[in-house]
Design a protein around this motif. Structure first.
Motif, mmCIF file in Angstrom:
data_model
loop_
_atom_site.group_PDB
_atom_site.id
_atom_site.type_symbol
_atom_site.label_atom_id
_atom_site.label_comp_id
_atom_site.label_asym_id
_atom_site.label_seq_id
_atom_site.Cartn_x
_atom_site.Cartn_y
_atom_site.Cartn_z
ATOM 1 N N MET A 14 -67.867 20.293 -46.262
ATOM 2 C CA MET A 14 -66.412 20.201 -46.429
ATOM 3 C C MET A 14 -66.001 18.750 -46.696
ATOM 4 N N ASP A 15 -66.627 17.816 -46.017
ATOM 5 C CA ASP A 15 -66.331 16.396 -46.248
ATOM 6 C C ASP A 15 -66.679 15.992 -47.677
ATOM 7 N N HIS A 16 -67.806 16.470 -48.167
ATOM 8 C CA HIS A 16 -68.233 16.155 -49.539
ATOM 9 C C HIS A 16 -67.255 16.755 -50.559
ATOM 10 N N ILE A 17 -66.855 17.989 -50.347
ATOM 11 C CA ILE A 17 -65.899 18.638 -51.252
ATOM 12 C C ILE A 17 -64.569 17.893 -51.224
ATOM 13 N N ASP A 18 -64.116 17.514 -50.032
ATOM 14 C CA ASP A 18 -62.856 16.780 -49.899
ATOM 15 C C ASP A 18 -62.919 15.451 -50.651
ATOM 16 N N GLU A 19 -64.030 14.755 -50.510
ATOM 17 C CA GLU A 19 -64.206 13.475 -51.212
ATOM 18 C C GLU A 19 -64.170 13.672 -52.720
ATOM 19 N N SER A 20 -64.829 14.714 -53.206
ATOM 20 C CA SER A 20 -64.847 14.991 -54.647
ATOM 21 C C SER A 20 -63.463 15.360 -55.159
ATOM 22 N N LEU A 21 -62.771 16.206 -54.420
ATOM 23 C CA LEU A 21 -61.415 16.591 -54.836
ATOM 24 C C LEU A 21 -60.497 15.376 -54.891
ATOM 25 N N THR A 22 -60.594 14.516 -53.895
ATOM 26 C CA THR A 22 -59.755 13.320 -53.848
ATOM 27 C C THR A 22 -60.091 12.377 -54.993
ATOM 28 N N THR A 23 -61.369 12.143 -55.219
ATOM 29 C CA THR A 23 -61.794 11.243 -56.294
ATOM 30 C C THR A 23 -61.308 11.734 -57.653
ATOM 31 N N HIS A 24 -61.513 13.005 -57.934
ATOM 32 C CA HIS A 24 -61.132 13.553 -59.242
ATOM 33 C C HIS A 24 -59.624 13.662 -59.407
ATOM 34 N N SER A 25 -58.892 13.786 -58.303
ATOM 35 C CA SER A 25 -57.436 13.895 -58.417
ATOM 36 C C SER A 25 -56.808 12.599 -58.931
ATOM 37 N N PHE A 26 -57.516 11.473 -58.808
ATOM 38 C CA PHE A 26 -57.009 10.191 -59.306
ATOM 39 C C PHE A 26 -57.455 9.891 -60.733
ATOM 40 N N ASN A 27 -58.240 10.779 -61.321
ATOM 41 C CA ASN A 27 -58.731 10.587 -62.685
ATOM 42 C C ASN A 27 -57.611 10.893 -63.679
ATOM 43 N N LYS A 28 -57.095 9.865 -64.320
ATOM 44 C CA LYS A 28 -55.969 10.006 -65.262
ATOM 45 C C LYS A 28 -56.362 10.702 -66.561
ATOM 46 N N ASN A 29 -57.666 10.820 -66.829
ATOM 47 C CA ASN A 29 -58.125 11.441 -68.071
ATOM 48 C C ASN A 29 -58.127 12.965 -68.008
#
Length: 74
Positions: A14-29
């Protein structure tokens, strides 16, 4: 062979998924539809975090289960 998950494997996942979701949510592309899907996924994951955090099993497994809480249950 069927394998079952336990808290020691689910919480890091769950921590890994949360980190991935957060990281990708800031991707402006990424497309706005992808951003909306990421936000929905994060909201769903946060709901599961809340449920897990309020679980007695979680507190026992993580060593957070207090004797006082146990006494209040009985």
């Amino acid at each position: 062979m069927v394998q079952y998950s336990n808290l020691t494997t689910v919480i890091p996942a769950m921590d890994h998924i949360d980190e991935s979701l957060t990281t990708h949510s800031f991707n402006k592309n990424l497309n706005s539809a992808i951003h909306a899907a990421l936000a929905m996924g994060k909201k769903t994951l946060d709901r599961y975090y809340s449920l897990t955090n309020s679980s007695q099993t979680y507190h026992i497994a993580m060593g957070k289960f207090s004797f006082t809480l146990w006494c209040s249950l009985y």
